[in-house]
Enzyme design. Structure first.
Site, PDB file in Angstrom:
ATOM      1  N   ASP A  84       0.942  -1.093   0.088  1.00  0.00           N
ATOM      2  CA  ASP A  84       0.065  -0.100   0.125  1.00  0.00           C
ATOM      3  C   ASP A  84       0.734   1.032   0.110  1.00  0.00           C
ATOM      4  O   ASP A  84       1.502   1.524   1.027  1.00  0.00           O
ATOM      5  CB  ASP A  84      -0.841  -0.085   1.321  1.00  0.00           C
ATOM      6  CG  ASP A  84      -1.882   1.040   1.362  1.00  0.00           C
ATOM      7  OD1 ASP A  84      -1.731   2.046   0.743  1.00  0.00           O
ATOM      8  OD2 ASP A  84      -2.745   0.947   1.964  1.00  0.00           O
ATOM      9  N   HIS A  85       0.757   2.020  -1.155  1.00  0.00           N
ATOM     10  CA  HIS A  85       1.953   3.044  -1.265  1.00  0.00           C
ATOM     11  C   HIS A  85       1.524   4.152  -0.409  1.00  0.00           C
ATOM     12  O   HIS A  85       2.251   5.224  -0.271  1.00  0.00           O
ATOM     13  CB  HIS A  85       1.934   3.429  -2.604  1.00  0.00           C
ATOM     14  CG  HIS A  85       3.335   3.899  -2.960  1.00  0.00           C
ATOM     15  ND1 HIS A  85       4.288   4.208  -2.346  1.00  0.00           N
ATOM     16  CD2 HIS A  85       3.514   4.546  -4.207  1.00  0.00           C
ATOM     17  CE1 HIS A  85       5.370   4.863  -2.824  1.00  0.00           C
ATOM     18  NE2 HIS A  85       4.976   4.942  -4.063  1.00  0.00           N
ATOM     19  N   ARG A  86       0.151   4.092   0.407  1.00  0.00           N
ATOM     20  CA  ARG A  86       0.061   5.335   1.290  1.00  0.00           C
ATOM     21  C   ARG A  86       0.843   5.033   2.511  1.00  0.00           C
ATOM     22  O   ARG A  86       1.127   5.969   3.172  1.00  0.00           O
ATOM     23  CB  ARG A  86      -1.570   5.126   1.684  1.00  0.00           C
ATOM     24  CG  ARG A  86      -2.509   5.485   0.326  1.00  0.00           C
ATOM     25  CD  ARG A  86      -3.764   5.178   0.832  1.00  0.00           C
ATOM     26  NE  ARG A  86      -3.996   3.945   1.338  1.00  0.00           N
ATOM     27  CZ  ARG A  86      -5.260   3.566   1.813  1.00  0.00           C
ATOM     28  NH1 ARG A  86      -6.412   4.329   2.285  1.00  0.00           N
ATOM     29  NH2 ARG A  86      -5.271   2.237   2.147  1.00  0.00           N
TER      30      ARG A  86
END
Ligand code: CAO
Length: 575
Positions: free
Chosen positions: A547-549
């Protein structure tokens, strides 16, 4: 000038018919018999004509409204002396009719003779009637051509009860297809023509045992008092009603009934989008109610005629795809159009089980909520494999299986300890990150019922043997559908291994609310350059999706490199 009201006549027993079109506007001059509105019941559509000549003063209906017999339609201002009860006697015409029965002989049976002409009736009052039964032969009406036409569908069977206006058969010429409606209510006694045959005007179609009303003299219609200027009601009397009522007008040996055909589709360019498809009035009405464009519905009837079931299927599919799109994709995400694949070839449709639908929802939720990034690497597991194979006998003695999975679990737990962010979860709408002080790892299991992810608890605290046991037990339970709900919860990270199935790489979808997942593909011997020569090494393809967040490229890269190192030298797992 007198104002008189036109009301809905006897509409053949229909309890409520919808106003589908208003044909005049306030201020229009109308003549007797000019259509004022079009009504549609589930049996037929019909035009309600004006019984008066004059100016439309007020329209008393609106489109979509349901009307029954006697309901006011319009106020018409007529010149003094013009309003007579006689003039108010009109006919209900089936809408969209081909005027195939202008030849009086066609309708002799149902046309009142001079002597039997209906007396003007009172207000909207229907004729008082008792009933008797006659047997009526129905023949092919004037279909506008001398050529024989094909009978493409027989819509009724012997023994069926039909109402006046119900479709009996469908005929098709090279110009148009048309329904032949029942000219009377009754029971179908015998079919005299088969679908697929050709017929011409006057050919026998079927016999119907008709229940007809015997008309007793109607009371005199109250005449409008033109001098006082009071409103007077005048109800047009439908032709359809005449056809089924009045023993006086039915000869003792009934002449064949020649109903007026309804055009369903014409080969000439259609003026409105729905006229170029085959569908009866009831189906068209239903389609209008649901707002369905019949052009989009595939007809499964003869000659691709749209049946009620086709429409129901279409609506069902549209609703389910829409609700699926709204529930899982949220508003603003356009739904994938629902396609009827049978238009391209034979298909077989099977139901998806609960697990498959749940997995689909989870996948879509994750895919839509999580900005995914996937990184790839390869671990040299030559030594790991040599060690694993050397322990096979011991595994058998312990009654377990030593696949690469327990080593992967162990290596991930160590890598997660060093890189705890990969085992975290987002919380408070993205404002907080939850770091877990436990290490539970999910393992995707492919089962005949679908994909499940049992969770192995406290991986960091277990030995490789214990992990081999846990993986084996949970995989069996998953395939036997014996996993308890609690055994599929609480994971911090997931391993999805397609190694035994094959493939050199794939991009797994993060198992939310986790933030990372490891995809493992098939280990193969490959030539690896050691700086001086190529060496045969067993290389294990790995893919880390995250999850690039939460995880940036550096975090992901460091975690994956570390994992590759651990798998390349499993002695480090002891450290
Ligand atoms: N490369 C080469 N061989 C591998 C391998 C790999 N990466 N991983 C396993 N194997 C070998 C095993 O060693 C075993 O061979 P041996 O008996 O000779 O040792 C053989 O393949 C079968 O292994 P397995 O599949 O029975 O056991 P496992 O522990 O490797 O995997 C499980 C267990 C449950 C993860 C697996 O059976 C499974 O279901 N995988 C599918 C997961 C999945 O569907 N993921 C996709 C999710 S997204 O759609």
């Amino acid at each position: 000038m007198t104002t008189a009201q036109v009301t809905v006549p006897d509409i053949g027993g229909a309890e409520g018919a919808e106003v589908i079109e208003i044909l005049v506007a306030v201020g229009d001059e109308v003549v007797v018999d000019q259509g004022l509105i079009v009504l549609e019941s589930d049996k037929a559509s019909m035009e309600i004509p004006s019984t008066l000549a004059g100016k439309v003063v007020e329209l008393l209906v609106s489109e979509g409204e349901e009307l029954a017999e006697g309901a006011p339609v319009a106020l018409i201002a007529v010149a003094d002396g013009e309003t007579t009860a006689d003039q108010s006697v009109g006919e209900v015409e089936q809408s969209k009719l081909v005027d195939a029965s202008t030849d009086g002989s066609d309708v002799d049976t149902f046309q009142p003779s001079e002597e039997t002409d209906r007396q003007p009736e009172e207000s909207t009052g229907a004729p008082r009637a008792s009933t008797s039964a006659i047997e009526q032969l129905v023949v092919v009406p004037d279909i506008g051509t001398d050529d024989a036409v094909e009978l493409i569908e027989v819509c009724v069977s012997a023994g069926d009860s039909v109402a006046e206006g119900d479709s009996l058969v469908v005929l098709e010429s090279d110009k148009a297809s048309m329904e032949v409606p029942s000219p009377l209510a009754g029971e179908v006694l015998e079919l005299l023509a088969d679908a697929g045959t050709t017929v011409s005007q006057g050919d026998k179609l079927m016999t119907i045992k008709a229940t007809v009303a015997e008309q007793s003299p109607a009371p005199e219609r109250a005449k409008a008092d033109s001098s006082s200027g009071d409103s007077a009601e005048s109800a047009p009397i439908p032709k359809a009603n005449e056809s089924s009522t009045g023993s006086q007008i039915v000869p003792s040996t009934p002449a064949p009934a020649t109903p007026t055909p309804r055009v369903m589709a014409q080969s000439e360019p259609a003026t409105n989008e729905s006229t170029s498809i085959y569908a009866g009035p009831a189906v068209r009405k239903l389609a209008r109610e649901f707002g369905v464009d019949l052009q989009q519905v595939n007809g499964s009837g003869p000659k691709e005629r749209v049946l009620k079931e086709d429409l129901q299927q279409f609506v069902k599919r549209a609703l389910s795809s829409r609700s699926a799109a709204v529930s899982s994709a949220g508003p603003g995400i356009p739904a994938v159009p629902d396609i009827d694949f049978s238009q391209f070839g034979p298909v077989e449709v099977t139901k998806r089980n609960r697990l498959e639908k749940l997995t689909a929802d989870n996948m879509q939720r994750s895919w839509l909520n999580v900005p995914h990034v996937t990184q790839f690497d390869q671990a040299d597991i030559t030594e790991l494999e040599a060690f694993r194979k050397s322990m096979k006998a011991e595994a058998e003695r312990r009654d377990t299986r030593l696949t690469p999975m327990p080593f992967l679990l162990k290596a991930c737990s160590v890598a997660l300890r060093e890189h705890p962010k990969l085992a975290s979860s987002l919380a408070a709408g993205g404002d907080e990150l939850v770091f877990k002080q436990y290490c539970h790892i999910g393992m995707a299991v492919d089962t005949p019922a679908g994909l499940v992810v049992p969770v192995i608890r406290d991986v960091d605290k277990k030995t490789v043997w214990q992990l081999a046991d846990d993986a084996l037990t949970l995989a069996h339970k998953a395939r036997d559908r014996k996993l308890a709900p609690g055994e599929m919860k609480g994971g911090c990270f997931t391993i999805s291994s397609l190694g035994s199935i094959g493939g050199s790489g794939f991009t797994p979808i993060v198992n939310t609310p986790e933030v990372a997942i490891l995809g493992v593909s098939n280990a193969e011997m490959r030539p690896v350059w050691d700086g001086e020569s190529f060496l045969p090494r067993k290389m294990l393809p790995l893919a880390l999706s995250y999850d690039h967040r939460v995880i940036n490229g550096g975090d992901g890269g460091r975690f994956l490199s570390y994992l590759v190192r651990l798998l390349g030298d499993i002695r480090q797992l002891l450290m």
